[in-house]
Design a protein around this motif. Sequence first.
Motif, short mmCIF file in Angstrom:
data_model
loop_
_atom_site.label_atom_id
_atom_site.label_comp_id
_atom_site.label_asym_id
_atom_site.label_seq_id
_atom_site.Cartn_x
_atom_site.Cartn_y
_atom_site.Cartn_z
N ASN B 323 -7.39 -11.83 -3.44
CA ASN B 323 -7.63 -11.23 -2.13
C ASN B 323 -7.90 -9.74 -2.24
N VAL B 324 -9.07 -9.42 -2.79
CA VAL B 324 -9.39 -8.02 -3.04
C VAL B 324 -9.43 -7.23 -1.74
N ASN B 325 -10.02 -7.83 -0.71
CA ASN B 325 -10.18 -7.09 0.55
C ASN B 325 -8.86 -6.90 1.26
N GLN B 326 -8.00 -7.91 1.20
CA GLN B 326 -6.76 -7.83 1.97
C GLN B 326 -5.80 -6.81 1.41
N ARG B 327 -5.83 -6.61 0.09
CA ARG B 327 -4.83 -5.70 -0.48
C ARG B 327 -5.31 -4.26 -0.45
N MET B 328 -6.49 -4.00 0.11
CA MET B 328 -7.03 -2.66 0.14
C MET B 328 -6.31 -1.82 1.20
N LEU B 329 -5.74 -0.70 0.78
CA LEU B 329 -5.12 0.20 1.75
C LEU B 329 -6.19 1.14 2.28
N PHE B 330 -6.95 1.73 1.36
CA PHE B 330 -8.09 2.55 1.76
C PHE B 330 -9.08 2.55 0.61
N PRO B 331 -10.38 2.29 0.88
CA PRO B 331 -11.31 2.04 -0.22
C PRO B 331 -11.68 3.27 -1.03
N LEU B 332 -11.65 4.45 -0.43
CA LEU B 332 -12.06 5.64 -1.17
C LEU B 332 -11.36 6.86 -0.60
N ALA B 333 -10.69 7.60 -1.46
CA ALA B 333 -10.03 8.82 -1.01
C ALA B 333 -10.15 9.85 -2.12
N ARG B 334 -10.21 11.12 -1.75
CA ARG B 334 -10.23 12.15 -2.79
C ARG B 334 -8.87 12.11 -3.50
N THR B 335 -8.89 12.16 -4.84
CA THR B 335 -7.66 11.99 -5.60
C THR B 335 -6.61 13.04 -5.22
N ASP B 336 -7.07 14.28 -4.94
CA ASP B 336 -6.09 15.31 -4.61
C ASP B 336 -5.50 15.11 -3.20
N ARG B 337 -6.16 14.27 -2.39
CA ARG B 337 -5.62 14.03 -1.04
C ARG B 337 -4.98 12.65 -0.92
N ALA B 338 -4.99 11.90 -2.02
CA ALA B 338 -4.46 10.52 -1.96
C ALA B 338 -2.97 10.54 -1.59
#
Lengths: 230, 491
Positions: B323-338
């Motif tokens: 379930n790749v889509n279901q476990r996604m919290l957020f698909p892309l974030a800047r690493t320093d703001r993660a």
Amino acid sequence: MLSNVTSRPSAGQTPGVPSGGLGLPRPGSAAGAAEEAEPSSATAARGAEGQTDLVASAFPSAAAGEPDPLLIAGDLPTERHRLPARVTRYWRWRAVYSSLPVLVPLIIGAMVLPWGPWWVRWGIVGVFVAVIAACIILLPPIRYRVFWYAVSSTEVDIQNGIIFTKRNVVPMRRVQTLLTERGPIADHYRLTNLKIRTAAGSVRLSGLDRAEADELCDRISRLTDLADDV
Amino acid sequence: MSEPSLGVALTQTRLHPIYLIIGTAKTLRQAIPFLVVTIFGGAPWWVSVALFALAMVIAIAQWLVKKYSVVGGALLLRSGLVNRSVQVVPISRITAVTASQSLTQRLVGVWELNVQSPGDRLGSAVTLECLSGRRLDELRAALESGDRATLLANPEPGPGPSTIQRYWAWRRTSMASASGNNLQVIAVLTTAEMLIATATGSSISLILLLVVVVWFQFSEYLPIRASEFMNDIVAPQGVVAVLVTLVVVAIAAGVVVGALRLNRFTLVRDGDVLRSSRGLLGKQAATIAISRIQAVRIVEGFSRMLLGYCSLQVEVAGIGRANVNQRMLFPLARTDRAESLIRRALPELPWPSQPLRALPARVRRRYLTLPLGYATGFTVLMLFLPGWWKLMAAIPLPLGYVLGVARAREARWWVDDQSVVLRWRRLLNRSTVIGYRGGVHLTELSSSPSKARAGVAGFKMRFSSGRGAGIRYMVDSDALLLLRTVGRAVV
């Protein structure tokens, strides 16, 4: 206590896991309090001093002075239990029967297929037979020596493997199902295989004494009767 | 944990009547072999009509029988024509609820609801195919209210207006921004970020592989216009032009797929659940109970790491590898703001109280063994290559060395009273798992005679999602500390 579960003699120190270096010191000991090393060198020191620093800083509750709160079931050699000695015979016979699906077609092929000179065909069969026989003779005793399990009220601790050893800890509150199975060979030796399943995966105890397995199942199922928080 | 309420939160309800069409299509799909025989076998027309009518009758009967309800703190689904079955999912065991809408479902205005529970890693525990928006809101409200301790005082819970309001607010949130109530929009994926996520994801390379195979092996099956364009205009320019065209096609297709999947990904914190919504034509709205989240995984893929981005995933029971889509919290974030994003979404998650620990030099050296071993094997194999290809044998060893050094330098760990953190590199990806120390289900310490002599051991831990985290080599006493502490109940 565990002695109610099994009367098997407990195993001593097992190869693969060193004894002295792995023992955690008592948190809050004088050596730990005196240790002021920076993190990487603390771990590099390998052993009591560096570890105490970490334990004391990361686990303030553990540093309160309770007697070894971080020990788990298998850390006490007296709590480690081995399988019955006859399990090596069981593993051998099981390996013999498991190898038949490979050996029989190979032998039939060597007799029927008109491929290459006869000595090449029978040479391949001979190599296979020799390797399998060596494995069947040599590996079960090593596996027997490496294996131990320990059960406490909070976790099941199992070590297995042959050259590469693995020690699994299953928290008791995480046990989902227990599966016992025994085929004709296991039945002959009065042995049972137990599979402890969790939501994350399972661990196997292959070749427990039948009565011991029943008692273990009973004990684990009583201990896991806790609220679910999967 | 709250005791489930025993009242009837939702009476027995049928699916939306549009299920009759979907059900008929499903039955007809199963009857394709018979239809092929009757249509191409020259059977009279009324036989096909009779088969169609039979499929329709079966769909109607299934629709009549299939009923869901929320009773006694459990979701019940009755179904089956011949073999009657009742699926019971205790609400307290539900880990995630996902509502999704395909394009056709969106046109008709119905939703599909997947209810996830632990122990079922591949699929959903219960799937309700056709629910109208109103029914979906009712059901989700009933599922939520059935697990609320506050309702114990009220013997007949029912969906109260406040909950409904909350859900309408939530549905509006998925379209625009949240307003008032308990909702807090954590992050919204911008179009630029969506394009970066698509470009750095795996879909473009997979599509490229597909179009290359299609063009070079199955070009006769291409549509006439496409094949004419390729043969008359591109192919005469040479192989490079063909490849460039295929890359452009793959990028265009990848962007379209990414947009369909991730468009306007919105993460919202709503009380004790996290909600996310996304999609361009189809739409997906997922709900995950905060109390079910055992860890957060920060994955830095190779290309994303170069750009300073990462993706965030959650570890929840029942949502495993598939379930790749279901476990996604957020698909892309800047690493320093993660970190700040995770802290806003999950303020409950324990963070390490000190900087993560690196490995000492004597352990780092062991990381070279495996990659250099494999590299030596590849080098030997490449020496058998013909002609100048032999020079490729110079590549594996430096690559293996770089991989070994990178793995050793990047491996980190930490454990304390509340949290456990592991960071490791596999090949191109670097993952960091931040979890509740007591949320781990299975731990493993691995050793061997050579590792034991060097005072080194490996450590792995597994979550109820079936996924794990581990460090291959670390100081044996550190690995034992992790084995002794991780997974044990936090007092």
